[in-house]
Design a protein around this motif. Structure first.
Motif, PDB file in Angstrom:
ATOM      1  N   GLU B 179      45.168  32.646  40.635  1.00  0.00           N
ATOM      2  CA  GLU B 179      45.398  33.797  39.747  1.00  0.00           C
ATOM      3  C   GLU B 179      46.740  34.440  40.091  1.00  0.00           C
ATOM      4  O   GLU B 179      47.077  34.590  41.257  1.00  0.00           O
ATOM      5  CB  GLU B 179      44.250  34.809  39.900  1.00  0.00           C
ATOM      6  CG  GLU B 179      44.588  36.197  39.390  1.00  0.00           C
ATOM      7  CD  GLU B 179      43.806  36.588  38.130  1.00  0.00           C
ATOM      8  OE1 GLU B 179      42.587  36.395  38.147  1.00  0.00           O
ATOM      9  OE2 GLU B 179      44.426  37.072  37.175  1.00  0.00           O
ATOM     10  N   SER B 180      47.460  34.781  39.058  1.00  0.00           N
ATOM     11  CA  SER B 180      48.767  35.441  39.136  1.00  0.00           C
ATOM     12  C   SER B 180      49.843  34.588  39.834  1.00  0.00           C
ATOM     13  O   SER B 180      50.895  35.095  40.176  1.00  0.00           O
ATOM     14  CB  SER B 180      48.684  36.830  39.776  1.00  0.00           C
ATOM     15  OG  SER B 180      48.556  36.748  41.158  1.00  0.00           O
ATOM     16  N   ALA B 196      48.646  42.611  31.766  1.00  0.00           N
ATOM     17  CA  ALA B 196      47.942  41.648  32.625  1.00  0.00           C
ATOM     18  C   ALA B 196      48.055  40.289  31.958  1.00  0.00           C
ATOM     19  O   ALA B 196      48.015  40.192  30.726  1.00  0.00           O
ATOM     20  CB  ALA B 196      46.485  42.044  32.766  1.00  0.00           C
ATOM     21  N   GLN B 204      36.622  34.856  36.317  1.00  0.00           N
ATOM     22  CA  GLN B 204      36.971  35.796  37.378  1.00  0.00           C
ATOM     23  C   GLN B 204      38.328  36.452  37.146  1.00  0.00           C
ATOM     24  O   GLN B 204      38.698  37.381  37.863  1.00  0.00           O
ATOM     25  CB  GLN B 204      37.002  35.071  38.735  1.00  0.00           C
ATOM     26  CG  GLN B 204      35.660  34.527  39.178  1.00  0.00           C
ATOM     27  CD  GLN B 204      34.573  35.576  39.105  1.00  0.00           C
ATOM     28  OE1 GLN B 204      34.736  36.684  39.598  1.00  0.00           O
ATOM     29  NE2 GLN B 204      33.451  35.235  38.458  1.00  0.00           N
ATOM     30  N   SER B 205      39.085  35.941  36.191  1.00  0.00           N
ATOM     31  CA  SER B 205      40.453  36.455  36.045  1.00  0.00           C
ATOM     32  C   SER B 205      40.422  37.860  35.455  1.00  0.00           C
ATOM     33  O   SER B 205      39.487  38.254  34.758  1.00  0.00           O
ATOM     34  CB  SER B 205      41.278  35.526  35.162  1.00  0.00           C
ATOM     35  OG  SER B 205      40.879  35.667  33.820  1.00  0.00           O
ATOM     36  N   GLN B 206      41.510  38.574  35.738  1.00  0.00           N
ATOM     37  CA  GLN B 206      41.617  39.962  35.285  1.00  0.00           C
ATOM     38  C   GLN B 206      41.592  40.033  33.758  1.00  0.00           C
ATOM     39  O   GLN B 206      40.935  40.885  33.168  1.00  0.00           O
ATOM     40  CB  GLN B 206      42.936  40.545  35.825  1.00  0.00           C
ATOM     41  CG  GLN B 206      42.966  42.039  35.854  1.00  0.00           C
ATOM     42  CD  GLN B 206      44.387  42.549  36.100  1.00  0.00           C
ATOM     43  OE1 GLN B 206      45.316  41.794  36.354  1.00  0.00           O
ATOM     44  NE2 GLN B 206      44.544  43.862  36.036  1.00  0.00           N
ATOM     45  N   LYS B 209      38.194  39.631  32.173  1.00  0.00           N
ATOM     46  CA  LYS B 209      37.350  40.828  32.302  1.00  0.00           C
ATOM     47  C   LYS B 209      37.830  41.917  31.344  1.00  0.00           C
ATOM     48  O   LYS B 209      37.038  42.569  30.671  1.00  0.00           O
ATOM     49  CB  LYS B 209      37.406  41.343  33.734  1.00  0.00           C
ATOM     50  CG  LYS B 209      36.600  40.476  34.694  1.00  0.00           C
ATOM     51  CD  LYS B 209      36.732  40.989  36.107  1.00  0.00           C
ATOM     52  CE  LYS B 209      36.244  39.953  37.092  1.00  0.00           C
ATOM     53  NZ  LYS B 209      36.873  40.129  38.422  1.00  0.00           N
ATOM     54  N   LEU B 210      39.147  42.101  31.308  1.00  0.00           N
ATOM     55  CA  LEU B 210      39.692  43.194  30.499  1.00  0.00           C
ATOM     56  C   LEU B 210      39.445  42.994  29.010  1.00  0.00           C
ATOM     57  O   LEU B 210      39.214  43.942  28.272  1.00  0.00           O
ATOM     58  CB  LEU B 210      41.200  43.334  30.748  1.00  0.00           C
ATOM     59  CG  LEU B 210      41.601  43.985  32.066  1.00  0.00           C
ATOM     60  CD1 LEU B 210      43.120  43.934  32.231  1.00  0.00           C
ATOM     61  CD2 LEU B 210      41.135  45.428  32.124  1.00  0.00           C
TER      62      LEU B 210
END
Lengths: 762, 255
Positions: B179-180, B196, B204-206, B209-210
């Protein structure tokens, strides 16, 4: 004549052959090929590497990483993710930084000497030896005549070792006239000295603040250090926070900050200080203040209470500020009952002085709320104490020169607390009082563009020799006699003491990414060379062989403090900070050069020994200049924008590209006005107008905006240059010269902001 | 139409408009990263090539209830029936397996069908040769070719940064990116961390979720093009502008 078949064929074949012999078919084929197959520049490839450094474009001191190709071509500036202030992000100015380095048209490539009359742009390239010789001859002559004090230097360099070098040079030479243009920190020091009895910078622990009351600061449009405010703003908007932060903006325009704030209080322009005292009145009267701290640390509360009750009751305040009484009471209640509140000041980006009255009035709110030297509040930071310079011994000439009064009248009996008054310098130089200026140095300042054009142009007539340190041929450099080209921040050794507004000590070291592209030197290098030329005591004051040693000396101070750590790894989590240990100074220096930044999260703030005295505050608002409301019925309010630089730096093309249609259309500036006000003046969207004040006029186009306060016209600050490349030159208009200014009797500073104007249709 | 194969990666972006302060760092980072040129006058926004464009939205309320909000607009990288891809006659633009809509300059014939098809105005035609005033060709990024005159250019989610991240992963003997590890230049530059970026398929990534947040919306969702750029806003009026509902439509819905 009859044309037979044979003649026709001869003509056709002859014509064809003839055409082939002319360049016509080949040129047109070539053009056609170019038109269909034009390719962009071929890019030089090679290995990529990253170099850590520190941005020197503003006093923010953000950590940057420069992406290099084959270690000789810089292709991008990015934020350093390990830096405690910007944490990988960066403001647009820093990201566009390479345009200052590589844009040839804007840069000065060799020392230049003026030929012909001033301002006509006849420049002759000369060598550095010749340039330094010319200055040295003049400096020596003035010293021999016992006139070293007639040399003055206006230094726009951000706080760091280089500005210390310049100040030290003037001292060793014998002139008291080392003068810095206005910076918000100047006013902060006066506020802390009057109220707290200690001279310190006001730094804000914004990320931890939970109630932010901003009195007109363009907080999200470039106020202070944009990256630091950006970090804080992100924290405030974090949903996981226990207490949600509340941002309250007090301003007459629906600006970025007012729009993004949780609450926008629309105020009558210029009455921010009065509102602050109105809030203080409610807080004291209702007992909504931090009683322990106020009792333990302050004196003069009774006097303050009486005065506020007399002049700043909610009714009186509501009348002046045009904010409803209920709102004032609610603001006072919210501010005093909030956890970790902070009030902040400095209109726009803080580029123009505000009155001491206003600054003090707002700071009093911080004291009443108990926000001094407390998490989420205001930390008083006394300078950068880690660096010690070798002792300075002066000769007789220097001592005599330093005994003379300063030209700008700062630190005089009249304005004992003010450190610098650049505008006064020019005014006094024009009048030759108390003595004339024989040699003026200007380092990275552009007074002709910023506030002070009138004074500067008058002074120029009386100053025989002006030397300008600058990277760019700006409006001021164009009027100088000798220009010394300054290396870009990516080509020189430089450093920064602290990051503006950040409540813990930070040291940033900038190193040359590659040797200067052109025949340039940093101003520090030039000063060392001049000191050497002058010899004797002046030379002795600078025991540095090379410019690196100046920064090594600073690094030694940091190493000896045994504090802090470097940005060599991710930021420590809360509560897990520990200073780093280094075996030897050489190891420390090597690492500092590689990482670029040293910081110490163990914050030590200064509270002064004595009591904080409310009675030292000036609670009388300065009287505005009397003017006929009939003649000038509107308020002009300068507006600061993140994408528009309004000081020494020209706006980089990438930023100018993004200016919206509410700022610039073609070459004309756009101003914002409320539709009702426009209608009353029979103006509509896009009307070309002239805005006239008592001082001058500018041309603009009208943009109707519901969010502009009726009766006001909002003018962006930063366009209207008469120099630089075609993205800036002769585009838009510069509102600085038409602003009204009033001298603040307490500080001597020229306070300029809202100005009475009228709008004329053209 | 190529459907995205069942790979493990599908890249998308979430922009939090409550955190965006319209500073323009994303836009400047984009231009610096992707070799965009500038002209001396860029005030005609129809001709100004800005892969990441900042829109200033206003709620139109009377003073002092007026508010503005900034909306940064990269390419939406539409997932379903990508409008530009479906009209390109020369396959100069395609969506790859990780969901990025590309633009291949050397294939582009400059017909501009894609510009007409794109509902988001993310594509720009180079009417002129890109000019880099003397000295400025020095800062050009060698990972990206400069778009020449007569072709269309657009945001590529910094595809070259994906390549760079992948190369690094291979060198470390890894197949998958963390991630990232791969983020766009705009994401990296944002001083308020409003942007993001990441793998939408990784739960699981941001971003994954967002995008489920109740305040998430996409631009012109009703077109069904399934943009992979999501926006977050707590304000109703912003979300309403995002879907660009006409006044008559609101009336029709209400009745």
């Amino acid at each position: 004549m009859a044309i037979d078949r044979r003649d026709f064929l001869k003509f056709a074949v002859g014509g064809a052959v003839g055409t082939m012999l002319t360049p016509l078919p080949w040129v047109s084929m070539d053009e056609a090929a170019k038109w269909t197959q034009r390719w962009g520049p071929v890019l030089q490839r090679g290995g990529t590497s990253f170099l850590n450094s520190v941005c020197r474009l503003c006093p923010g001191g953000c950590g940057i990483r420069i992406r290099l190709i084959e270690q000789k071509r810089a292709v991008k500036i990015e934020g350093n993710p390990n830096h405690p202030v910007n944490r990988g992000g960066l403001c647009p100015l820093g990201l566009a930084g390479l345009q200052y380095l590589y844009y040839e048209e804007n840069r000065i490539k060799t020392p230049l000497k003026r030929d012909g009359a001033r301002g006509f742009g006849d420049w002759r390239p000369i060598t550095w030896e010749e340039a330094l010789y010319q200055i040295t001859v003049r400096l020596k002559e003035l010293r021999e005549k016992d006139l070293p004090h007639t040399v003055a230097l206006v230094d726009g360099e951000k706080p760091g070792s280089q500005s210390q070098l310049l100040a030290r040079f003037l001292k060793a030479y014998g002139s008291p006239n080392y003068i810095r243009p206005f910076q918000l920190s100047e006013l902060e020091e006066i506020v802390t000295q009057t109220l707290h009895g200690v001279r310190a910078g006001i730094t804000l622990d914004l990320p931890r603040s939970r109630y932010i009351l901003s009195f007109g600061a363009a907080l999200l449009d470039g106020w202070g250090n944009p990256s630091w405010v950006g970090q804080a703003f992100q924290e405030w908007r974090q949903e996981s926070q226990k207490a949600k932060a509340r941002l309250v903006q007090i301003e007459p325009l629906a600006s970025t900050t007012a729009s993004m704030a949780d609450e926008w209080v629309a105020i009558r322009p210029g009455t921010e200080g009065i509102l602050a005292l109105g809030l203080a009145q409610v807080m004291i009267e209702k007992g909504w203040f931090h009683k322990e701290l106020v009792q333990a640390r302050t004196i003069g509360l009774e006097g303050l209470r009486d005065l506020l009750n007399k002049n700043y009751t909610p009714d009186q305040t509501a009348k002046t500020t045009e904010i409803p009484k209920e709102t004032i009471e609610k603001l006072a209640q919210d501010f005093s009952s909030a956890e970790q509140p902070v009030a902040l000041w400095g209109k726009g980006k803080g580029e123009l002085p505000i009155s001491l009255f206003e600054a003090q009035a707002i700071h009093i709110l911080n004291i009443l709320a108990g926000s001094i030297n407390r998490p989420g509040g205001v930390y008083l930071q006394p300078g950068f104490p880690y660096i010690s310079w070798p002792k300075l011994s002066l000769d007789k000439t220097a001592e005599k020169g330093l005994a003379q009064p300063r030209l700008d009248g700062a630190m005089s009996p009249k304005y004992p607390k003010t450190g610098n008054l650049a505008c006064n310098l020019f005014e006094n130089a024009a009048r030759k009082t108390p003595y004339p200026v024989n040699l003026l140095f200007l380092n990275e300042v552009n007074p002709v563009f910023c506030l002070g054009e009138r004074h500067f142009l008058r002074a120029l007539e009386k100053i025989p020799f002006v030397v300008c340190f600058s990277s760019f041929m700006d409006e001021t450099a164009n009027l100088a006699d000798l220009i010394l080209p300054v290396s870009n921040f990516l080509e020189r050794w430089d450093d920064s003491y602290n990051c503006q507004g950040v409540p813990f000590p930070i040291y940033g070291l900038t190193k040359p990414v590659f040797p200067p592209l052109y025949d340039t030197k940093s101003s520090g290098e030039t000063i060392l060379a001049l000191a050497k030329n002058l010899g004797e005591k002046v030379e002795e004051a600078f025991p540095f062989e090379k410019i690196e040693e100046v920064f090594k000396q600073a690094a030694r101070g940091l190493f000896n403090s045994k504090k802090g750590r470097l940005t060599d790894g991710p930021l420590p989590e809360a509560g897990k900070y520990a200073p780093a240990h280094f075996e030897s100074f050489d190891k420390f220096w090597e690492q500092l050069v590689a990482q670029g930044t040293w910081y110490d999260l163990e914050n030590k703030s200064e509270g002064g020994k004595g009591k904080w005295d409310f009675s030292a505050a000036t609670l009388q608002a300065p009287a505005p200049r009397p003017q006929s409301l009939k003649e000038y019925p509107l308020w002009l309010i300068p507006q600061s924008l993140m994408l528009l630089q309004s000081g020494y730096l020209p706006n980089p093309p990438f930023l100018t590209k993004y200016l919206g249609e509410e700022v610039l259309i073609k070459n004309t500036l756009v101003v914002q006005i409320h539709p009702e006000t426009a209608r009353s003046l029979s103006l509509s969207e896009g009307s070309p107008v002239e805005i006239q004040s008592a001082n001058g006029r500018i041309k603009a186009l009208i943009h109707l905006f519901e969010g502009a306060r009726p009766g006001c016209v909002f003018v962006p600050l930063g366009m209207g240059h008469k120099a630089f490349d075609p993205t800036l030159k002769d585009r838009g208009a510069n509102p600085y010269p038409i602003l009204d200014s009033v001298v603040d009797p307490q500080t001597g500073m020229e306070v300029a902001w809202a100005t009475r104007v009228k709008i004329v249709k053209v | 139409m190529k459907k995205s194969s069942g790979g493990k990666e599908l890249y998308g972006m979430v922009i939090d408009l409550d955190k965006c302060i319209g500073c323009g760092a994303c836009a400047v980072a984009c231009m610096a990263e992707n070799n965009l040129a500038f002209r001396y006058d860029e005030t005609d926004k129809l001709k100004s090539a800005t892969w990441m464009r900042l829109y200033r939205l206003s709620n139109g309320q009377p003073y002092p209830r007026t508010r503005v909000v900034y909306l940064p607009r990269p390419c939406m990288h539409c997932q379903h029936h990508t409008p530009c891809v479906s009209v390109c006659p020369v396959t100069a633009t395609q969506m790859d397996e990780k969901g990025i809509v590309s633009q291949i300059y050397s294939r582009c014939i400059g017909c501009r069908y894609c510009m007409a098809a794109c509902p988001y105005h993310v594509r720009y035609f180079n009417w002129w040769d890109p000019v880099f005033p003397k000295g400025l060709e020095n800062y050009l990024n060698p990972d990206i070719s400069v778009a020449m005159r007569g072709v269309v250019s657009k945001c590529t989610f910094c595809n070259h940064r994906y390549q760079r991240a992948k190369d690094r992963a291979y060198m470390e003997d890894r197949r998958d990116l963390k991630e990232s590890e791969y983020i766009t230049a705009c994401t990296e530059a944002c001083p308020t961390k409003a942007i993001a970026f990441g793998n939408l398929k990784d739960p699981q990534s941001q971003v994954a979720k967002l995008k489920k947040s109740p305040k998430a919306f996409r631009l012109l969702e009703k077109l069904g093009s399934e943009p992979k750029v999501y926006y977050l806003s707590t304000q109703d009026w912003v979300r309403r502008q995002g879907d660009n509902v006409l006044k008559e439509e609101v009336a029709r819905k209400a009745s």
